[in-house]
Design a protein around this motif. Structure first.
Motif, PDB file in Angstrom:
ATOM      1  N   SER A   8       0.833  -1.201   0.000  1.00 14.57           N
ATOM      2  CA  SER A   8       0.000   0.000   0.000  1.00 14.57           C
ATOM      3  C   SER A   8       0.872   1.257   0.000  1.00 14.57           C
ATOM      4  CB  SER A   8      -0.938   0.012   1.209  1.00 14.57           C
ATOM      5  OG  SER A   8      -1.843  -1.067   1.160  1.00 14.57           O
ATOM      6  N   ALA A   9       1.961   1.245   0.777  1.00 11.63           N
ATOM      7  CA  ALA A   9       2.879   2.391   0.805  1.00 11.63           C
ATOM      8  C   ALA A   9       3.515   2.609  -0.564  1.00 11.63           C
ATOM      9  CB  ALA A   9       3.958   2.167   1.860  1.00 11.63           C
ATOM     10  N   SER A  10       3.867   1.510  -1.225  1.00  7.86           N
ATOM     11  CA  SER A  10       4.442   1.625  -2.574  1.00  7.86           C
ATOM     12  C   SER A  10       3.432   2.216  -3.544  1.00  7.86           C
ATOM     13  CB  SER A  10       4.887   0.237  -3.066  1.00  7.86           C
ATOM     14  OG  SER A  10       5.833  -0.324  -2.187  1.00  7.86           O
ATOM     15  N   PHE A  14       3.509   6.035  -5.656  1.00  5.12           N
ATOM     16  CA  PHE A  14       3.334   6.100  -7.107  1.00  5.12           C
ATOM     17  C   PHE A  14       2.046   6.820  -7.479  1.00  5.12           C
ATOM     18  CE2 PHE A  14       6.744   3.029  -7.280  1.00  5.12           C
ATOM     19  CZ  PHE A  14       7.405   3.416  -8.436  1.00  5.12           C
ATOM     20  N   ALA A  15       1.053   6.749  -6.610  1.00  6.96           N
ATOM     21  CA  ALA A  15      -0.179   7.513  -6.843  1.00  6.96           C
ATOM     22  C   ALA A  15       0.126   9.005  -6.881  1.00  6.96           C
ATOM     23  CB  ALA A  15      -1.203   7.210  -5.756  1.00  6.96           C
ATOM     24  N   VAL A  16       0.945   9.461  -5.932  1.00  7.16           N
ATOM     25  CA  VAL A  16       1.315  10.876  -5.883  1.00  7.16           C
ATOM     26  C   VAL A  16       2.049  11.275  -7.160  1.00  7.16           C
ATOM     27  CG1 VAL A  16       2.698  12.612  -4.684  1.00  7.16           C
ATOM     28  CG2 VAL A  16       1.413  10.920  -3.366  1.00  7.16           C
ATOM     29  N   LEU A  17       3.011  10.467  -7.573  1.00  4.01           N
ATOM     30  CA  LEU A  17       3.856  10.807  -8.723  1.00  4.01           C
ATOM     31  C   LEU A  17       3.100  10.688 -10.052  1.00  4.01           C
ATOM     32  CD1 LEU A  17       7.085   9.028  -7.497  1.00  4.01           C
ATOM     33  CD2 LEU A  17       6.914  11.464  -8.054  1.00  4.01           C
ATOM     34  N   LEU A  18       2.405   9.593 -10.249  1.00  2.00           N
ATOM     35  CA  LEU A  18       1.725   9.366 -11.523  1.00  2.00           C
ATOM     36  C   LEU A  18       0.610  10.367 -11.756  1.00  2.00           C
ATOM     37  CD1 LEU A  18       1.483   5.478 -11.404  1.00  2.00           C
ATOM     38  CD2 LEU A  18       2.788   6.784 -13.089  1.00  2.00           C
ATOM     39  N   PHE A  97       8.722  11.532 -15.955  1.00  2.00           N
ATOM     40  CA  PHE A  97       7.505  10.735 -16.110  1.00  2.00           C
ATOM     41  C   PHE A  97       7.777   9.416 -16.833  1.00  2.00           C
ATOM     42  CE2 PHE A  97       5.208  14.673 -15.049  1.00  2.00           C
ATOM     43  CZ  PHE A  97       4.324  14.142 -14.123  1.00  2.00           C
ATOM     44  N   ALA A  98       8.750   9.410 -17.750  1.00  7.64           N
ATOM     45  CA  ALA A  98       9.129   8.144 -18.387  1.00  7.64           C
ATOM     46  C   ALA A  98       9.708   7.186 -17.355  1.00  7.64           C
ATOM     47  CB  ALA A  98      10.134   8.403 -19.505  1.00  7.64           C
ATOM     48  N   GLY A  99      10.522   7.716 -16.438  1.00  5.48           N
ATOM     49  CA  GLY A  99      11.095   6.875 -15.391  1.00  5.48           C
ATOM     50  C   GLY A  99      10.058   6.399 -14.397  1.00  5.48           C
ATOM     51  N   VAL A 100       9.141   7.284 -14.039  1.00  7.26           N
ATOM     52  CA  VAL A 100       8.066   6.902 -13.116  1.00  7.26           C
ATOM     53  C   VAL A 100       7.212   5.800 -13.746  1.00  7.26           C
ATOM     54  CG1 VAL A 100       5.949   7.691 -12.006  1.00  7.26           C
ATOM     55  CG2 VAL A 100       8.014   9.100 -11.888  1.00  7.26           C
ATOM     56  N   LEU A 138      -6.115   7.579  -2.237  1.00  6.25           N
ATOM     57  CA  LEU A 138      -5.745   8.470  -1.138  1.00  6.25           C
ATOM     58  C   LEU A 138      -4.394   9.116  -1.424  1.00  6.25           C
ATOM     59  CD1 LEU A 138      -6.830   6.371   1.990  1.00  6.25           C
ATOM     60  CD2 LEU A 138      -7.967   8.389   1.031  1.00  6.25           C
ATOM     61  N   GLY A 139      -3.507   8.374  -2.088  1.00  5.59           N
ATOM     62  CA  GLY A 139      -2.235   8.951  -2.515  1.00  5.59           C
ATOM     63  C   GLY A 139      -2.432  10.043  -3.549  1.00  5.59           C
ATOM     64  N   VAL A 140      -3.366   9.808  -4.465  1.00 10.72           N
ATOM     65  CA  VAL A 140      -3.697  10.834  -5.461  1.00 10.72           C
ATOM     66  C   VAL A 140      -4.195  12.093  -4.761  1.00 10.72           C
ATOM     67  CG1 VAL A 140      -5.174  11.406  -7.423  1.00 10.72           C
ATOM     68  CG2 VAL A 140      -4.251   9.098  -7.200  1.00 10.72           C
TER      69      VAL A 140
END
Length: 412
Positions: A8-10, A14-18, A97-100, A138-140
Protein backbone atom coordinates in the motif's frame (compact mmCIF):
# COMPACT_ATOMS: atom_id res chain seq x y z
CA UNK A 1 -0.66 -6.96 7.73
CA UNK A 2 2.94 -5.78 7.20
CA UNK A 3 2.78 -7.03 3.62
CA UNK A 4 -0.42 -5.07 2.94
CA UNK A 5 1.13 -1.97 4.51
CA UNK A 6 4.25 -2.32 2.35
CA UNK A 7 2.45 -2.74 -0.96
CA UNK A 8 0.00 0.00 0.00
CA UNK A 9 2.88 2.39 0.80
CA UNK A 10 4.44 1.62 -2.57
CA UNK A 11 1.15 2.23 -4.33
CA UNK A 12 0.67 5.43 -2.35
CA UNK A 13 3.95 7.02 -3.48
CA UNK A 14 3.33 6.10 -7.11
CA UNK A 15 -0.18 7.51 -6.84
CA UNK A 16 1.31 10.88 -5.88
CA UNK A 17 3.86 10.81 -8.72
CA UNK A 18 1.73 9.37 -11.52
CA UNK A 19 -1.34 11.47 -10.90
CA UNK A 20 0.59 14.69 -10.48
CA UNK A 21 0.62 14.81 -14.28
CA UNK A 22 -2.46 17.05 -14.39
CA UNK A 23 -0.86 19.52 -11.99
CA UNK A 24 2.46 19.35 -13.81
CA UNK A 25 0.71 19.95 -17.15
CA UNK A 26 -0.89 23.10 -15.75
CA UNK A 27 2.42 24.27 -14.25
CA UNK A 28 4.37 23.43 -17.40
CA UNK A 29 1.98 25.53 -19.49
CA UNK A 30 2.63 28.39 -17.06
CA UNK A 31 6.28 27.97 -16.14
CA UNK A 32 7.82 26.54 -19.32
CA UNK A 33 5.41 28.28 -21.74
CA UNK A 34 4.47 25.13 -23.66
CA UNK A 35 1.18 24.61 -25.48
CA UNK A 36 -1.62 22.33 -24.21
CA UNK A 37 -0.82 19.80 -26.92
CA UNK A 38 2.89 19.80 -25.99
CA UNK A 39 2.03 19.49 -22.30
CA UNK A 40 -0.35 16.60 -23.00
CA UNK A 41 2.61 14.52 -24.21
CA UNK A 42 3.67 14.12 -20.56
CA UNK A 43 0.86 11.60 -20.21
CA UNK A 44 2.36 9.73 -23.14
CA UNK A 45 5.83 9.64 -21.62
CA UNK A 46 4.31 8.23 -18.44
CA UNK A 47 1.83 5.79 -19.94
CA UNK A 48 3.76 4.54 -22.95
CA UNK A 49 6.74 3.73 -20.75
CA UNK A 50 4.36 1.78 -18.51
CA UNK A 51 2.96 -0.03 -21.55
CA UNK A 52 6.27 -0.87 -23.19
CA UNK A 53 8.04 -1.97 -20.01
CA UNK A 54 5.06 -4.03 -18.84
CA UNK A 55 4.83 -5.77 -22.18
CA UNK A 56 8.54 -6.61 -22.18
CA UNK A 57 9.12 -7.60 -18.56
CA UNK A 58 5.84 -9.07 -17.27
CA UNK A 59 7.19 -12.63 -17.52
CA UNK A 60 10.55 -11.63 -15.99
CA UNK A 61 9.22 -10.13 -12.76
CA UNK A 62 8.48 -13.46 -11.01
CA UNK A 63 12.05 -14.51 -11.75
CA UNK A 64 13.75 -11.49 -10.19
CA UNK A 65 11.32 -11.55 -7.27
CA UNK A 66 8.38 -9.34 -6.40
CA UNK A 67 10.13 -7.62 -3.48
CA UNK A 68 13.24 -6.85 -5.54
CA UNK A 69 11.11 -5.52 -8.43
CA UNK A 70 9.33 -3.11 -6.08
CA UNK A 71 12.63 -1.93 -4.55
CA UNK A 72 14.20 -1.35 -7.99
CA UNK A 73 11.18 0.69 -9.05
CA UNK A 74 11.36 2.83 -5.92
CA UNK A 75 15.09 3.48 -6.35
CA UNK A 76 14.52 4.68 -9.92
CA UNK A 77 11.90 7.27 -8.93
CA UNK A 78 13.84 8.34 -5.85
CA UNK A 79 16.87 9.30 -7.94
CA UNK A 80 14.75 11.09 -10.55
CA UNK A 81 12.98 13.11 -7.86
CA UNK A 82 16.34 14.31 -6.55
CA UNK A 83 17.49 15.49 -9.98
CA UNK A 84 14.25 17.18 -11.13
CA UNK A 85 14.50 20.48 -9.15
CA UNK A 86 18.20 20.76 -9.95
CA UNK A 87 17.78 20.46 -13.74
CA UNK A 88 14.44 22.35 -13.80
CA UNK A 89 13.61 21.90 -17.47
CA UNK A 90 10.60 20.63 -19.42
CA UNK A 91 12.71 18.01 -21.18
CA UNK A 92 13.69 16.49 -17.82
CA UNK A 93 10.04 16.51 -16.71
CA UNK A 94 9.51 14.17 -19.66
CA UNK A 95 12.39 12.00 -18.43
CA UNK A 96 10.88 12.02 -14.94
CA UNK A 97 7.50 10.73 -16.11
CA UNK A 98 9.13 8.14 -18.39
CA UNK A 99 11.09 6.87 -15.39
CA UNK A 100 8.07 6.90 -13.12
CA UNK A 101 6.14 4.90 -15.72
CA UNK A 102 8.96 2.39 -16.07
CA UNK A 103 9.18 1.91 -12.31
CA UNK A 104 5.41 1.64 -11.89
CA UNK A 105 5.30 -1.21 -14.40
CA UNK A 106 7.58 -3.20 -12.08
CA UNK A 107 5.61 -2.26 -8.98
CA UNK A 108 2.09 -2.85 -10.30
CA UNK A 109 2.86 -6.29 -11.69
CA UNK A 110 4.39 -7.24 -8.34
CA UNK A 111 1.57 -5.79 -6.23
CA UNK A 112 -1.16 -7.52 -8.24
CA UNK A 113 0.69 -10.83 -7.99
CA UNK A 114 1.09 -10.42 -4.22
CA UNK A 115 -2.65 -9.68 -3.88
CA UNK A 116 -3.30 -12.98 -5.64
CA UNK A 117 -1.07 -14.79 -3.14
CA UNK A 118 -2.85 -13.23 -0.17
CA UNK A 119 -6.40 -14.01 -1.38
CA UNK A 120 -8.08 -17.37 -0.93
CA UNK A 121 -11.46 -16.59 -2.57
CA UNK A 122 -12.82 -14.36 -5.34
CA UNK A 123 -14.56 -12.13 -2.78
CA UNK A 124 -11.35 -11.74 -0.77
CA UNK A 125 -9.47 -10.86 -3.95
CA UNK A 126 -12.08 -8.30 -5.02
CA UNK A 127 -12.18 -6.75 -1.56
CA UNK A 128 -8.39 -6.49 -1.15
CA UNK A 129 -8.04 -5.16 -4.70
CA UNK A 130 -10.51 -2.37 -3.95
CA UNK A 131 -8.80 -1.55 -0.65
CA UNK A 132 -5.35 -1.28 -2.26
CA UNK A 133 -6.74 0.74 -5.17
CA UNK A 134 -8.59 2.90 -2.64
CA UNK A 135 -5.31 3.63 -0.86
CA UNK A 136 -3.87 4.49 -4.27
CA UNK A 137 -6.58 7.12 -4.60
CA UNK A 138 -5.74 8.47 -1.14
CA UNK A 139 -2.23 8.95 -2.51
CA UNK A 140 -3.70 10.83 -5.46
CA UNK A 141 -5.62 13.03 -3.03
CA UNK A 142 -2.53 13.74 -0.96
CA UNK A 143 -0.57 14.57 -4.10
CA UNK A 144 -2.83 17.46 -5.07
CA UNK A 145 -2.41 19.10 -1.67
CA UNK A 146 1.31 18.38 -1.46
CA UNK A 147 1.89 20.03 -4.83
CA UNK A 148 -0.43 22.96 -4.09
CA UNK A 149 1.69 23.92 -1.07
CA UNK A 150 4.63 24.59 -3.39
CA UNK A 151 2.62 26.48 -6.03
CA UNK A 152 2.32 30.26 -5.99
CA UNK A 153 0.51 32.62 -8.35
CA UNK A 154 3.77 33.74 -10.00
CA UNK A 155 3.29 31.59 -13.09
CA UNK A 156 6.94 31.90 -14.15
CA UNK A 157 8.28 30.65 -10.79
CA UNK A 158 9.95 27.25 -10.63
CA UNK A 159 9.81 26.90 -6.86
CA UNK A 160 7.05 24.30 -7.24
CA UNK A 161 9.74 21.85 -8.38
CA UNK A 162 11.07 21.71 -4.80
CA UNK A 163 8.19 19.34 -4.04
CA UNK A 164 10.32 16.58 -5.55
CA UNK A 165 12.83 16.80 -2.69
CA UNK A 166 10.01 15.92 -0.29
CA UNK A 167 8.89 13.08 -2.56
CA UNK A 168 12.42 11.68 -2.64
CA UNK A 169 12.35 11.43 1.17
CA UNK A 170 8.99 9.65 1.06
CA UNK A 171 10.37 7.19 -1.50
CA UNK A 172 13.30 6.34 0.79
CA UNK A 173 10.91 5.69 3.68
CA UNK A 174 8.83 3.41 1.44
CA UNK A 175 11.92 1.42 0.44
CA UNK A 176 12.57 0.72 4.14
CA UNK A 177 8.96 -0.45 4.59
CA UNK A 178 9.24 -2.88 1.68
CA UNK A 179 12.58 -4.25 2.90
CA UNK A 180 11.28 -5.12 6.37
CA UNK A 181 7.94 -6.56 5.19
CA UNK A 182 7.76 -10.36 4.76
CA UNK A 183 6.86 -10.10 1.08
CA UNK A 184 7.04 -13.39 -0.81
CA UNK A 185 9.82 -12.99 -3.34
CA UNK A 186 8.48 -15.33 -6.02
CA UNK A 187 5.26 -16.76 -7.40
CA UNK A 188 3.44 -19.59 -5.63
CA UNK A 189 5.72 -22.63 -5.66
CA UNK A 190 2.71 -24.83 -6.48
CA UNK A 191 2.34 -22.97 -9.79
CA UNK A 192 5.42 -23.55 -11.96
CA UNK A 193 6.82 -20.43 -13.59
CA UNK A 194 7.12 -20.45 -17.38
CA UNK A 195 10.50 -20.09 -18.99
CA UNK A 196 11.25 -16.49 -19.98
CA UNK A 197 10.55 -16.87 -23.70
CA UNK A 198 7.58 -19.14 -23.11
CA UNK A 199 6.19 -16.70 -20.55
CA UNK A 200 6.38 -13.83 -23.01
CA UNK A 201 4.70 -15.95 -25.70
CA UNK A 202 2.01 -16.97 -23.19
CA UNK A 203 1.20 -13.31 -22.54
CA UNK A 204 0.81 -12.68 -26.28
CA UNK A 205 -1.36 -15.78 -26.67
CA UNK A 206 -3.45 -14.75 -23.66
CA UNK A 207 -4.14 -11.39 -25.29
CA UNK A 208 -5.91 -13.02 -28.25
CA UNK A 209 -8.54 -14.88 -26.26
CA UNK A 210 -11.99 -13.33 -26.90
CA UNK A 211 -12.66 -12.78 -23.19
CA UNK A 212 -9.32 -11.02 -22.77
CA UNK A 213 -9.91 -8.82 -25.82
CA UNK A 214 -13.26 -7.65 -24.42
CA UNK A 215 -11.64 -7.15 -21.03
CA UNK A 216 -8.74 -5.01 -22.29
CA UNK A 217 -11.13 -2.88 -24.36
CA UNK A 218 -13.11 -2.25 -21.18
CA UNK A 219 -10.10 -1.15 -19.15
CA UNK A 220 -8.80 0.91 -22.09
CA UNK A 221 -12.07 2.86 -22.20
CA UNK A 222 -12.24 3.26 -18.44
CA UNK A 223 -8.72 4.67 -18.12
CA UNK A 224 -9.32 6.91 -21.14
CA UNK A 225 -12.23 8.48 -19.24
CA UNK A 226 -10.49 8.68 -15.85
CA UNK A 227 -7.30 10.24 -17.23
CA UNK A 228 -9.20 12.54 -19.57
CA UNK A 229 -11.00 13.98 -16.55
CA UNK A 230 -8.27 13.72 -13.91
CA UNK A 231 -5.43 15.06 -16.06
CA UNK A 232 -7.29 18.07 -17.40
CA UNK A 233 -9.48 18.97 -14.43
CA UNK A 234 -6.91 21.44 -12.97
CA UNK A 235 -6.71 23.22 -16.33
CA UNK A 236 -10.53 23.05 -16.65
CA UNK A 237 -10.87 24.71 -13.23
CA UNK A 238 -8.37 27.39 -14.19
CA UNK A 239 -9.47 28.23 -17.74
CA UNK A 240 -13.18 27.35 -17.87
CA UNK A 241 -14.30 28.29 -14.35
CA UNK A 242 -11.53 30.81 -13.73
CA UNK A 243 -10.15 29.66 -10.37
CA UNK A 244 -6.67 30.68 -9.15
CA UNK A 245 -3.88 28.22 -10.02
CA UNK A 246 -3.33 26.77 -6.53
CA UNK A 247 -7.07 26.49 -5.90
CA UNK A 248 -7.54 24.81 -9.29
CA UNK A 249 -5.16 22.08 -8.11
CA UNK A 250 -6.66 21.82 -4.62
CA UNK A 251 -10.24 21.48 -5.82
CA UNK A 252 -9.18 18.67 -8.16
CA UNK A 253 -8.39 16.70 -5.01
CA UNK A 254 -12.16 16.21 -4.65
CA UNK A 255 -11.96 13.93 -7.69
CA UNK A 256 -9.39 11.81 -5.86
CA UNK A 257 -11.54 11.88 -2.70
CA UNK A 258 -14.52 10.61 -4.68
CA UNK A 259 -12.47 7.84 -6.29
CA UNK A 260 -10.96 6.78 -2.97
CA UNK A 261 -14.32 6.75 -1.14
CA UNK A 262 -15.99 4.94 -4.03
CA UNK A 263 -13.37 2.19 -4.08
CA UNK A 264 -13.23 1.72 -0.33
CA UNK A 265 -17.04 1.54 -0.14
CA UNK A 266 -17.13 -0.87 -3.07
CA UNK A 267 -14.66 -3.12 -1.25
CA UNK A 268 -17.31 -3.53 1.48
CA UNK A 269 -20.45 -3.59 -0.71
CA UNK A 270 -19.11 -6.17 -3.15
CA UNK A 271 -18.88 -8.75 -0.39
CA UNK A 272 -22.69 -8.92 -0.61
CA UNK A 273 -23.73 -8.01 -4.17
CA UNK A 274 -22.75 -9.23 -7.64
CA UNK A 275 -20.31 -7.03 -9.52
CA UNK A 276 -22.15 -6.88 -12.89
CA UNK A 277 -25.43 -5.08 -11.96
CA UNK A 278 -23.41 -2.94 -9.54
CA UNK A 279 -21.08 -1.73 -12.31
CA UNK A 280 -23.94 -1.13 -14.75
CA UNK A 281 -25.55 1.18 -12.21
CA UNK A 282 -22.24 3.01 -11.76
CA UNK A 283 -21.79 3.58 -15.51
CA UNK A 284 -25.33 4.91 -15.97
CA UNK A 285 -24.83 7.31 -13.05
CA UNK A 286 -21.51 8.47 -14.55
CA UNK A 287 -23.09 9.48 -17.84
CA UNK A 288 -26.05 11.14 -16.14
CA UNK A 289 -23.83 13.06 -13.74
CA UNK A 290 -21.61 14.36 -16.54
CA UNK A 291 -24.55 15.60 -18.60
CA UNK A 292 -26.17 17.30 -15.60
CA UNK A 293 -23.11 19.04 -14.15
CA UNK A 294 -21.20 20.31 -17.20
CA UNK A 295 -23.81 22.97 -18.10
CA UNK A 296 -23.29 24.45 -14.62
CA UNK A 297 -19.58 25.10 -15.22
CA UNK A 298 -19.57 28.82 -16.03
CA UNK A 299 -16.67 31.31 -15.67
CA UNK A 300 -16.46 33.44 -12.53
CA UNK A 301 -16.52 37.22 -12.75
CA UNK A 302 -13.20 37.37 -10.88
CA UNK A 303 -10.86 34.64 -9.67
CA UNK A 304 -8.38 36.82 -7.81
CA UNK A 305 -10.29 36.90 -4.52
CA UNK A 306 -11.80 33.41 -4.71
CA UNK A 307 -11.01 31.19 -1.72
CA UNK A 308 -11.77 27.60 -0.85
CA UNK A 309 -14.84 28.71 1.14
CA UNK A 310 -16.14 30.75 -1.83
CA UNK A 311 -16.06 28.02 -4.46
CA UNK A 312 -18.97 27.98 -6.94
CA UNK A 313 -21.25 24.94 -6.99
CA UNK A 314 -20.05 24.01 -10.49
CA UNK A 315 -16.45 23.61 -9.29
CA UNK A 316 -17.57 21.46 -6.37
CA UNK A 317 -19.87 19.09 -8.26
CA UNK A 318 -17.93 17.84 -11.29
CA UNK A 319 -15.14 16.03 -9.36
CA UNK A 320 -17.73 13.83 -7.65
CA UNK A 321 -18.25 11.84 -10.83
CA UNK A 322 -15.32 9.87 -9.42
CA UNK A 323 -17.64 8.35 -6.81
CA UNK A 324 -19.52 6.45 -9.54
CA UNK A 325 -16.55 5.52 -11.73
CA UNK A 326 -14.38 4.40 -8.81
CA UNK A 327 -15.28 0.68 -8.58
CA UNK A 328 -15.13 -0.11 -12.30
CA UNK A 329 -11.38 -0.55 -12.81
CA UNK A 330 -10.50 -2.68 -9.76
CA UNK A 331 -13.64 -4.81 -10.06
CA UNK A 332 -13.18 -5.85 -13.68
CA UNK A 333 -9.47 -6.44 -13.03
CA UNK A 334 -10.36 -8.66 -10.09
CA UNK A 335 -13.00 -10.55 -12.10
CA UNK A 336 -10.45 -11.29 -14.80
CA UNK A 337 -7.59 -12.23 -12.49
CA UNK A 338 -9.81 -14.39 -10.29
CA UNK A 339 -10.72 -16.47 -13.34
CA UNK A 340 -7.06 -17.22 -14.03
CA UNK A 341 -4.64 -19.62 -12.31
CA UNK A 342 -2.11 -17.74 -10.18
CA UNK A 343 0.87 -18.53 -12.42
CA UNK A 344 -0.83 -16.46 -15.17
CA UNK A 345 -1.39 -13.39 -12.98
CA UNK A 346 1.92 -11.72 -13.88
CA UNK A 347 1.25 -12.06 -17.61
CA UNK A 348 -2.34 -10.87 -17.23
CA UNK A 349 -1.23 -7.94 -15.11
CA UNK A 350 1.22 -7.03 -17.86
CA UNK A 351 -1.68 -6.78 -20.28
CA UNK A 352 -3.71 -4.77 -17.78
CA UNK A 353 -0.89 -2.27 -17.37
CA UNK A 354 -0.27 -2.05 -21.12
CA UNK A 355 -3.86 -1.27 -22.07
CA UNK A 356 -4.41 0.95 -19.05
CA UNK A 357 -1.40 2.98 -20.16
CA UNK A 358 -2.59 3.20 -23.76
CA UNK A 359 -6.03 4.29 -22.59
CA UNK A 360 -4.55 6.97 -20.34
CA UNK A 361 -2.37 8.41 -23.08
CA UNK A 362 -5.21 8.37 -25.60
CA UNK A 363 -7.60 10.05 -23.18
CA UNK A 364 -5.15 12.79 -22.24
CA UNK A 365 -4.07 13.62 -25.78
CA UNK A 366 -7.60 13.62 -27.24
CA UNK A 367 -8.97 15.68 -24.35
CA UNK A 368 -6.03 18.08 -24.58
CA UNK A 369 -6.45 18.54 -28.34
CA UNK A 370 -10.20 19.16 -28.08
CA UNK A 371 -9.57 21.48 -25.12
CA UNK A 372 -7.04 23.47 -27.18
CA UNK A 373 -9.29 23.89 -30.22
CA UNK A 374 -12.90 23.64 -28.97
CA UNK A 375 -12.78 24.50 -25.27
CA UNK A 376 -12.89 22.59 -22.00
CA UNK A 377 -16.62 21.91 -21.82
CA UNK A 378 -16.71 20.28 -25.25
CA UNK A 379 -13.63 18.23 -24.35
CA UNK A 380 -15.43 16.84 -21.29
CA UNK A 381 -18.72 16.31 -23.15
CA UNK A 382 -16.82 14.10 -25.60
CA UNK A 383 -16.01 11.69 -22.76
CA UNK A 384 -19.69 10.68 -22.50
CA UNK A 385 -19.21 8.55 -25.65
CA UNK A 386 -16.72 6.07 -24.11
CA UNK A 387 -18.79 6.04 -20.91
CA UNK A 388 -21.80 4.73 -22.83
CA UNK A 389 -19.62 2.27 -24.77
CA UNK A 390 -18.46 0.65 -21.52
CA UNK A 391 -22.04 -0.58 -20.94
CA UNK A 392 -21.74 -2.75 -24.05
CA UNK A 393 -18.23 -4.04 -23.32
CA UNK A 394 -19.23 -4.97 -19.76
CA UNK A 395 -22.15 -7.02 -21.10
CA UNK A 396 -19.82 -8.89 -23.46
CA UNK A 397 -17.28 -9.40 -20.70
CA UNK A 398 -19.91 -10.80 -18.33
CA UNK A 399 -21.15 -13.19 -21.03
CA UNK A 400 -17.60 -14.37 -21.69
CA UNK A 401 -17.00 -14.97 -17.97
CA UNK A 402 -20.12 -17.15 -17.79
CA UNK A 403 -19.03 -19.21 -20.80
CA UNK A 404 -15.46 -19.61 -19.67
CA UNK A 405 -14.27 -22.98 -18.41
CA UNK A 406 -11.16 -23.78 -16.43
CA UNK A 407 -9.96 -26.01 -19.25
CA UNK A 408 -10.10 -23.13 -21.72
CA UNK A 409 -8.03 -20.94 -19.41
CA UNK A 410 -5.41 -23.61 -18.80
CA UNK A 411 -5.02 -24.05 -22.55
CA UNK A 412 -4.02 -20.41 -22.90
Amino acid sequence: MLIILAISASYFIFAVLLNSVGTVILQSINSFEVTKIQASTLEGYKDLSIAIVSFLIASFVPKIGYKMAIIIGLIIVGLLCLFTPWIASFWFIKVLFAGVGTAFALVKISVYAIIGQLSRTVKEHTSLMNIVEGIFMLGVLSGYWIFSVYINEDVSSLTWLNVYYLLAVLVMATIVAVIIAPVSTHADASEPLPETVDGFAAMLKLAWQPIVLVFVISIFLYVLIEQGIGTWLPTFNREVIGLPVSLSVQITSLFAVALAVGRLLAGAVLRYVHWYPFLNTCVILMASFMLLTLPLAQPLDSSDSTTLSQLPVSAMLLPFIGLFMAPIYPVINSAMLSALPKNKHASMTGLIVVFSALGGTTGSIITGAVFEHFGGQNAFYLLVLPIVTILFTLALFRKSILNLTEGTLNAA
